[in-house]
Enzyme design. Sequence first.
Site, PDB file in Angstrom:
ATOM      1  N   HIS A 222      -7.315   2.649   4.047  1.00 12.79           N
ATOM      2  CA  HIS A 222      -7.057   3.636   5.250  1.00 12.79           C
ATOM      3  C   HIS A 222      -8.412   3.761   6.007  1.00 12.79           C
ATOM      4  CE1 HIS A 222      -3.331   4.624   3.215  1.00 12.79           C
ATOM      5  NE2 HIS A 222      -3.009   5.175   4.413  1.00 12.79           N
TER       6      HIS A 222
ATOM      7  N   CYS B  80      -4.332  -1.569  -1.965  1.00 13.15           N
ATOM      8  CA  CYS B  80      -4.465  -0.234  -1.953  1.00 13.15           C
ATOM      9  C   CYS B  80      -5.503  -0.071  -3.218  1.00 13.15           C
ATOM     10  CB  CYS B  80      -3.262   0.365  -2.313  1.00 13.15           C
ATOM     11  SG  CYS B  80      -3.374   2.186  -3.225  1.00 13.15           S
TER      12      CYS B  80
ATOM     13  N   ASP C 167       0.708  -1.195   0.185  1.00 14.32           N
ATOM     14  CA  ASP C 167       0.053   0.146   0.096  1.00 14.32           C
ATOM     15  C   ASP C 167       0.826   1.324  -0.021  1.00 14.32           C
ATOM     16  OD1 ASP C 167      -2.337   1.410   0.212  1.00 14.32           O
ATOM     17  OD2 ASP C 167      -1.900   1.826   2.415  1.00 14.32           O
ATOM     18  N   SER C 168       0.245   2.426  -0.113  1.00 15.57           N
ATOM     19  CA  SER C 168       1.132   3.668   0.026  1.00 15.57           C
ATOM     20  C   SER C 168       1.632   4.089   1.152  1.00 15.57           C
ATOM     21  CB  SER C 168       0.149   4.883  -0.516  1.00 15.57           C
ATOM     22  OG  SER C 168      -0.976   4.797   0.317  1.00 15.57           O
TER      23      SER C 168
ATOM     24  N   CYS D 291     -11.253   2.663   0.269  1.00 20.40           N
ATOM     25  CA  CYS D 291      -9.772   3.032   0.461  1.00 20.40           C
ATOM     26  C   CYS D 291      -9.144   2.107   1.730  1.00 20.40           C
ATOM     27  CB  CYS D 291      -9.554   4.328   0.865  1.00 20.40           C
ATOM     28  SG  CYS D 291      -7.975   4.977   1.224  1.00 20.40           S
TER      29      CYS D 291
ATOM     30  N   GLU E 237      -2.771   8.793   8.597  1.00 17.58           N
ATOM     31  CA  GLU E 237      -1.603   8.568   8.818  1.00 17.58           C
ATOM     32  C   GLU E 237      -1.142   9.236   9.953  1.00 17.58           C
ATOM     33  OE1 GLU E 237       0.843   6.896   6.537  1.00 17.58           O
ATOM     34  OE2 GLU E 237      -0.727   5.830   5.530  1.00 17.58           O
TER      35      GLU E 237
HETATM   36  N1  DGL Z   1      -4.971   3.011   1.075  1.00 15.27           N
HETATM   37  C1  DGL Z   1      -4.853   3.396  -0.352  1.00 15.27           C
HETATM   38  C2  DGL Z   1      -6.202   3.297  -1.035  1.00 15.27           C
HETATM   39  O1  DGL Z   1      -6.857   2.438  -0.622  1.00 15.27           O
HETATM   40  C3  DGL Z   1      -4.151   4.558  -0.756  1.00 15.27           C
HETATM   41  C4  DGL Z   1      -4.467   5.972  -0.112  1.00 15.27           C
HETATM   42  C5  DGL Z   1      -3.567   7.157  -0.573  1.00 15.27           C
HETATM   43  O2  DGL Z   1      -2.362   6.906  -0.603  1.00 15.27           O
HETATM   44  O3  DGL Z   1      -3.850   7.862  -1.130  1.00 15.27           O
HETATM   45  O4  DGL Z   1      -6.533   3.970  -2.101  1.00 15.27           O
END
Ligand code: DGL
Length: 299
Positions: free
Chosen positions: A194, A80, A17-18, A192, A160
């Site tokens: 996150h 992600c 993931d990012s 997402c 984050e």
């Molecule tokens: N967690 C990621 C997603 O599902 C990326 C979030 C990001 O880096 O903007 O899109």
Amino acid sequence: MRMNDAPGARSPIGVFDSGLGGLTVLRALHERLPREDLLYFGDTARVPYGTKGEKTVRAFARQDAGLLVARGVKLVVVACNTASAFALDHLREVLPVPVLGVIGPGLRAALAATRGGPVGVIGTSGTIRSGRYQQGLAAAGLPAERIVAAECPLFVPLVEEGLEGNAMTRLAVAEYLRPVRAAAVDTLILGCTHYPLLRQDIAAYLGPDVRLVDSAAELAGAACEELAAMDLLCRDGQGGCEDRAGRLSFVLSDIPWKFAEIGARFLGKPIDDVETVGLDEMEAVGHALDRYEHGKDQT
Ligand code: DGL
């Protein structure tokens, strides 16, 4: 660096993931497949992906996945949504191991949860503008008036920074989710990885009748099936797999300050096996993947 050593049942599953968000998927994988070693890559030097364009995200995703493959993983999980929206098809074409993304599992979870009302999807700008979720819901037969989508670009930095439950997060939730609440959705896809970390804030705003779904558990089931089909599941009868506890290791492209602290809180166990790699190594991995792809074209 070799891209094509054949992995075995004891090889790790790679997850990227990012940043922190993919830990929601890692946790589900660890619960579902407790014997498997999991190797997590978080591109903490370049997070967020969701505000970036398709070409950039695809280039990053190639390096992220390339790093995992170079370390011998048997399966790559794109934890992600933004990278799944922009790069999944491409990664499936170029990598020598199977690749799973999160959008298909998220859609399946939503379609199983809805009770016939509108379905909402929230995600990064990249994911929502890619239209992948909206197309998937339409392909499953939902008319346009049952599909509501909203971009929530501030959610990723809030996660984050570990700000779940904070007043700033509650404000952002109310601002972004107003149209979702007005549409009276019965199900909301947390599109997402996150966002499950903000589940309580989102549930508090939308109320108990809205089902919040994410892709993690569904994806873990798909990973299990994929590995079983390839006979690469770490299970009884596979050498060295009996009664073992899978190891979690972490690689990041920048310092792990908040990652280790917030990640440990979220996973419920300390994150101690963390290595950092420089962006120069990431680029080298990308070049190795170029060479692999090029060589494959010639055969
Ligand atoms: N967690 C990621 C997603 O599902 C990326 C979030 C990001 O880096 O903007 O899109």
